[in-house]
Design a protein around this motif. Sequence first.
Motif, short mmCIF file in Angstrom:
data_model
loop_
_atom_site.label_atom_id
_atom_site.label_comp_id
_atom_site.label_asym_id
_atom_site.label_seq_id
_atom_site.Cartn_x
_atom_site.Cartn_y
_atom_site.Cartn_z
N CYS A 175 0.84 -1.21 0.00
CA CYS A 175 0.00 0.00 0.00
C CYS A 175 0.87 1.26 0.00
N LEU A 176 0.23 2.35 -0.41
CA LEU A 176 0.86 3.67 -0.37
C LEU A 176 0.96 4.12 1.08
N VAL A 177 2.12 4.68 1.47
CA VAL A 177 2.35 5.05 2.86
C VAL A 177 2.96 6.46 2.94
N GLY A 178 2.34 7.27 3.77
CA GLY A 178 2.89 8.59 4.06
C GLY A 178 3.60 8.64 5.40
N PHE A 179 3.26 7.70 6.28
CA PHE A 179 3.85 7.66 7.62
C PHE A 179 5.06 6.73 7.60
N HIS A 180 6.26 7.29 7.48
CA HIS A 180 7.47 6.47 7.46
C HIS A 180 8.68 7.33 7.76
N VAL A 209 7.72 2.10 9.55
CA VAL A 209 6.56 2.43 8.72
C VAL A 209 5.32 2.19 9.57
N TRP A 210 4.33 3.05 9.38
CA TRP A 210 3.08 2.92 10.13
C TRP A 210 2.00 2.46 9.17
N LEU A 211 1.45 1.27 9.45
CA LEU A 211 0.43 0.70 8.56
C LEU A 211 -0.91 0.69 9.27
N SER A 212 -1.94 1.09 8.53
CA SER A 212 -3.28 1.18 9.09
C SER A 212 -3.83 -0.20 9.41
N LYS A 213 -4.47 -0.30 10.56
CA LYS A 213 -5.10 -1.58 10.94
C LYS A 213 -6.19 -1.98 9.96
N ALA A 214 -6.71 -0.99 9.21
CA ALA A 214 -7.78 -1.29 8.25
C ALA A 214 -7.23 -1.97 6.99
N ASN A 215 -5.91 -1.90 6.78
CA ASN A 215 -5.36 -2.30 5.49
C ASN A 215 -4.99 -3.78 5.42
N HIS A 216 -5.19 -4.33 4.24
CA HIS A 216 -4.74 -5.68 3.93
C HIS A 216 -3.23 -5.81 4.20
N THR A 217 -2.47 -4.77 3.82
CA THR A 217 -1.00 -4.84 3.96
C THR A 217 -0.57 -5.01 5.41
N SER A 218 -1.25 -4.34 6.33
CA SER A 218 -0.82 -4.46 7.74
C SER A 218 -1.08 -5.88 8.25
N PHE A 254 -1.61 1.55 -5.67
CA PHE A 254 -1.38 0.99 -4.33
C PHE A 254 -2.07 1.79 -3.23
N GLY A 255 -2.52 3.00 -3.56
CA GLY A 255 -3.19 3.81 -2.54
C GLY A 255 -4.70 3.83 -2.64
N SER A 256 -5.23 3.50 -3.81
CA SER A 256 -6.68 3.61 -3.98
C SER A 256 -7.37 2.27 -4.07
N GLN A 257 -6.59 1.20 -4.21
CA GLN A 257 -7.16 -0.15 -4.30
C GLN A 257 -6.72 -0.94 -3.06
N SER A 258 -7.51 -1.94 -2.71
CA SER A 258 -7.14 -2.77 -1.56
C SER A 258 -6.89 -4.21 -1.99
N GLY A 259 -5.87 -4.81 -1.40
CA GLY A 259 -5.61 -6.23 -1.59
C GLY A 259 -6.74 -7.10 -1.07
N ASP A 260 -7.67 -6.50 -0.35
CA ASP A 260 -8.87 -7.24 0.04
C ASP A 260 -9.74 -7.54 -1.18
N ASP A 304 -5.58 -8.29 -6.64
CA ASP A 304 -4.13 -8.48 -6.52
C ASP A 304 -3.47 -7.37 -7.33
N LYS A 305 -2.94 -6.34 -6.65
CA LYS A 305 -2.40 -5.16 -7.34
C LYS A 305 -1.22 -5.52 -8.24
N PHE A 306 -0.53 -6.62 -7.91
CA PHE A 306 0.67 -6.96 -8.67
C PHE A 306 0.35 -7.45 -10.08
N PRO A 309 -8.09 6.98 -0.60
CA PRO A 309 -7.55 5.73 -0.05
C PRO A 309 -8.52 4.54 -0.23
N GLY A 310 -7.93 3.38 -0.55
CA GLY A 310 -8.73 2.16 -0.70
C GLY A 310 -9.44 1.79 0.59
N HIS A 311 -8.82 2.09 1.71
CA HIS A 311 -9.44 1.92 3.03
C HIS A 311 -9.28 3.22 3.81
N GLN A 312 -10.33 3.64 4.48
CA GLN A 312 -10.20 4.72 5.46
C GLN A 312 -9.70 4.09 6.76
#
Length: 173
Positions: A30-35, A47-56, A81-87, A90-92, A158-161
């Motif tokens: 995912c896209l990350v601004g907190f790092h 890096v700070w990953l949101s609990k809402a995100n698939h990546t975390s 990577f910032g507007s779609q979710s791996g939930d 598959d972004k790759f 963002p894919g997840h708030q």
Amino acid sequence: MDDPFGALAVAANGPMMIVTTATKTERGGCLVGFHSQCSIEPVRYAVWLSKANHTSRLAFHADYLGLHFLAAANHDLAELFGSQSGDDIDKFTECHHHIGPWGVPLLDGCVNRVVARRTAFLDEGSDHICFVAEPVEARLVAPDVEPLRLADVSDIEPGHQADDRPTPRSERP
Ligand SMILES: Cc1cc2nc3c(=O)[nH]c(=O)nc-3n(C[C@H](O)[C@H](O)[C@H](O)COP(=O)(O)O)c2cc1C
């Protein structure tokens, strides 16, 4: 001013990153601004990953992270990577990538990147988790490149708030 702290954070206009990771069965990022680098000796990066995100959720189960320092030309990857979710997807399948050291998926469109071994995490009850990692491989191809900054991605929804995290708010992955 209603929100001076929020305005300060926007004014800082920090550089953006994409964090990728993989477990034996899943990959994500995912896209990350907190790092930030958070130690000199030994060197550590946080890096700070949101609990809402698939990546975390993946990062809890993975030993290594891919830290991609985005250039101004990387807006398309930031959007993917910032507007779609791996939930959901598959972004790759939507971008050029390869499997790097320790099985970390690496984005070919980002030339400046680090592979880092997760050493710790901190969950202090907020909506993001701090993952601390030891850089084990760093690649700097374009030292003078202009970073992609917060102001450059203000159009990305963002894919997840952050408040998408599950209810009840169990901190267990
Ligand atoms: C400008 C911007 C900054 C973001 N910063 C972070 C961040 O620091 N940490 C994070 O976990 N998510 C951050 N996100 C949100 C995720 O990148 C986004 O919700 C993504 O779709 C989550 O994907 P995932 O569910 O596949 O992990 C940010 C999004 C935007 C648009």
